[in-house]
Each structure stands twice: as C-alpha cells, then as structure tokens.
Enzyme design. Structure first.
Site, short mmCIF file in Angstrom:
data_model
loop_
_atom_site.label_atom_id
_atom_site.label_comp_id
_atom_site.label_asym_id
_atom_site.label_seq_id
_atom_site.Cartn_x
_atom_site.Cartn_y
_atom_site.Cartn_z
N HIS A 79 -19.63 27.86 -28.20
CA HIS A 79 -20.29 28.33 -26.77
C HIS A 79 -21.21 27.45 -26.19
CE1 HIS A 79 -18.90 32.56 -28.18
NE2 HIS A 79 -17.83 31.77 -27.84
N HIS A 236 -11.78 33.62 -21.96
CA HIS A 236 -12.91 33.29 -23.23
C HIS A 236 -12.06 32.09 -24.28
CE1 HIS A 236 -16.22 33.48 -25.89
NE2 HIS A 236 -15.19 33.40 -26.87
N ASP A 240 -13.55 28.89 -25.57
CA ASP A 240 -13.85 28.36 -26.92
C ASP A 240 -13.16 26.83 -27.05
OD1 ASP A 240 -15.22 30.48 -28.01
OD2 ASP A 240 -13.15 31.47 -28.80
N HIS A 263 -9.35 28.20 -33.22
CA HIS A 263 -10.32 26.82 -33.82
C HIS A 263 -9.66 26.17 -34.75
CE1 HIS A 263 -13.75 28.42 -31.39
NE2 HIS A 263 -13.75 29.64 -32.28
#
Length: 276
Positions: A79, A236, A240, A263
């Site tokens: 973030h 969101h 990321d 991720h």
C-alpha cells in the site's frame, strides 16, 4: 507522467498497527537523493539493516508482499509502495521500528495524505521507464496476467470470488496521479469473517479489525459505514497490483489485463517481464 525523478520535500512520520504482526510501528519517511530508490530501514535492529524495494528482494507473497535482505524483512509494503508510485515518488528512505508497514485504514489514502503534506520535490535526474514492446502472458490455473503494448499505463482487473458480493467484478484504470488518488487510493483491503480464526491461528491478521479492513460474513458487509465505492473490492486489488508493480523501481508503460491474480502471480509476472 513526469519525466524527472521525484522525492518528498520534508520528512514525515506516522504510527499504526501492523495488519499481520499486530505490533504498533512508528514509521518515518525521509527524502532520498536521485537514483536512491525506495529503501526500508529496520531501526529496531541494532545494525539498522537496509532493504531496497526491488523485485529480487521479494521473499514472501502470502497475503501481502514482504521484502528482505540477509534474513531481515519488512512486510505489507504494497500500500505504501502504491502511494509512492501514484504520486510519482522514485526516491525515499522509510525508517521503521518494527517488521511491518502500518496498515492505517487498509488503503493507501493515509499515505497519500502523509506524502502530500510533506510536499513533493523534483530532482535533476530523468526517470527510467519500462516500455512494453511485445505481448507477454503468465497463467496459473484460472488466474492470468496479460501484458500488451500501449502508449499509457492501463490496468483492467477482474475478480470472481464464491461470494454474492464479490462475483465477477471488473474495473479498468487508466493511470494518472489524479485518477489514482481519486479512484483507487482509498479502496481498502478486505477479508472474510470465516477465515479470521484460521489466519490468527497461523500468526496472520493479528492486527486486523473493522478499522483497517472490510470484513464480510456469508451475506453482508460488517462495517457500519459500508463501502467507499460500489466496487471497492476490485479497486483494492488494483491498488495491490500497482503496489507490486512499484517494486520494479520505475514506471511501466503498457496495458495489463489481470484475471484473479494475487501477490504471488504478480511477482512471477514481474520476474518474467524483467527476464524479457
């Protein structure tokens, strides 16, 4: 995008809890000289180890992005890295007295406010860019990332969870600092109530709460104030993704078409991009 490197004008600080560690962490961000990059410093360790934010420093991608150097780590950097990227900040020194970047409200919004309050400063060195010349694709089961040539950074992202509130959401973001701040930066992380007990049993989400995440049970959102955007969940995931993209250390000009990534796949894509 600006073509000159950028840092902050004055140092700024904040204190907050780590999402996964549950520890209170004090963080100070200081200006960095040209070509410094983004470097994290663990001030709580006597040797003050320095960990540079770069793709080959990523050591863990389980629910967040963790970077490390010689066994020392800083987790949940995505973030803050997205905020640096969104404001075009190339160089900064981030000092922490704990193992994790504070989660704040679960978005990049507080970091945007912090960095803007410091002021931004252009430096007398040009930025470096990665320009996509040929298509690139990486897949893992039903998840995929395609990268295509473009004259701007564009991210089209699709999520599809087995939950009535998170089925088949798609959002396309044409990157600019203004649109990132307005449309993406305030989108918060989210999690399912049914997973919290398991996560905490494994030492994760120890600092998670309704103050720093959207929490969803089987049918509804538990946060009293509801959502900031109708499609906050997919926004969101773009946040990321931009935070992980920022690990490259320079802006990318290309179009990303992302389907249900996380991720781990993001980092695999970065490795493939750098190899090519």
């Amino acid at each position: 995008m600006d073509i000159r490197q950028r840092t902050i004008r004055n140092e700024v600080s904040c204190t907050g809890i780590g999402l996964h560690s549950g520890q209170m962490v004090h963080m100070t961000i200081k200006p960095g000289p040209p070509d410094h990059g983004i470097k994290f410093v663990r001030k709580d360790i006597p040797s003050h180890p320095v960990i540079k934010a770069q793709f080959n420093s990523v050591v863990d991608t389980n629910l967040s992005t963790t970077i490390g150097n010689n066994g020392f780590k800083v987790s949940t950097v995505e973030h803050l890295m997205a905020a640096f990227f969104g404001l075009g900040i190339d160089n900064a020194r981030v000092e922490l007295d704990g193992p994790e970047v504070p989660i704040m409200d679960g978005s990049a919004g507080p970091f945007i406010f912090l960095l803007r309050s410091s002021g931004l400063k252009e430096e007398n060195k040009p930025k470096r860019f990665i320009i996509v010349r040929e298509p690139l694709e990486i897949t893992d089961g039903g998840r995929s990332i395609s990268l295509l040539p473009s004259n701007e950074l564009r991210i089209s992202y699709t999520i599809d969870f087995s939950h009535p509130l998170l089925r088949d959401q798609t959002y396309e973001h044409r990157f600019s600092a203004k649109d990132f701040v307005k449309e993406i930066s305030r989108a918060r992380t989210f999690g399912f109530l049914r997973d919290i007990e398991t996560l905490r049993a494994n030492g994760l989400a120890m600092g998670g709460s309704l103050d720093n995440a959207i929490v969803i049970d089987d049918f509804r959102i538990l946060n009293e104030d509801g959502l900031r955007y109708r499609d906050e969940f997919v926004r969101h995931k773009i946040l990321d993704f931009i935070g992980d993209l920022a690990i490259l250390g320079c802006p990318v000009i290309g179009r990303f078409v992302v389907n249900k990534s996380g991720h781990s796949l993001n980092q695999e894509m970065l490795k493939k991009l750098v190899q090519n």
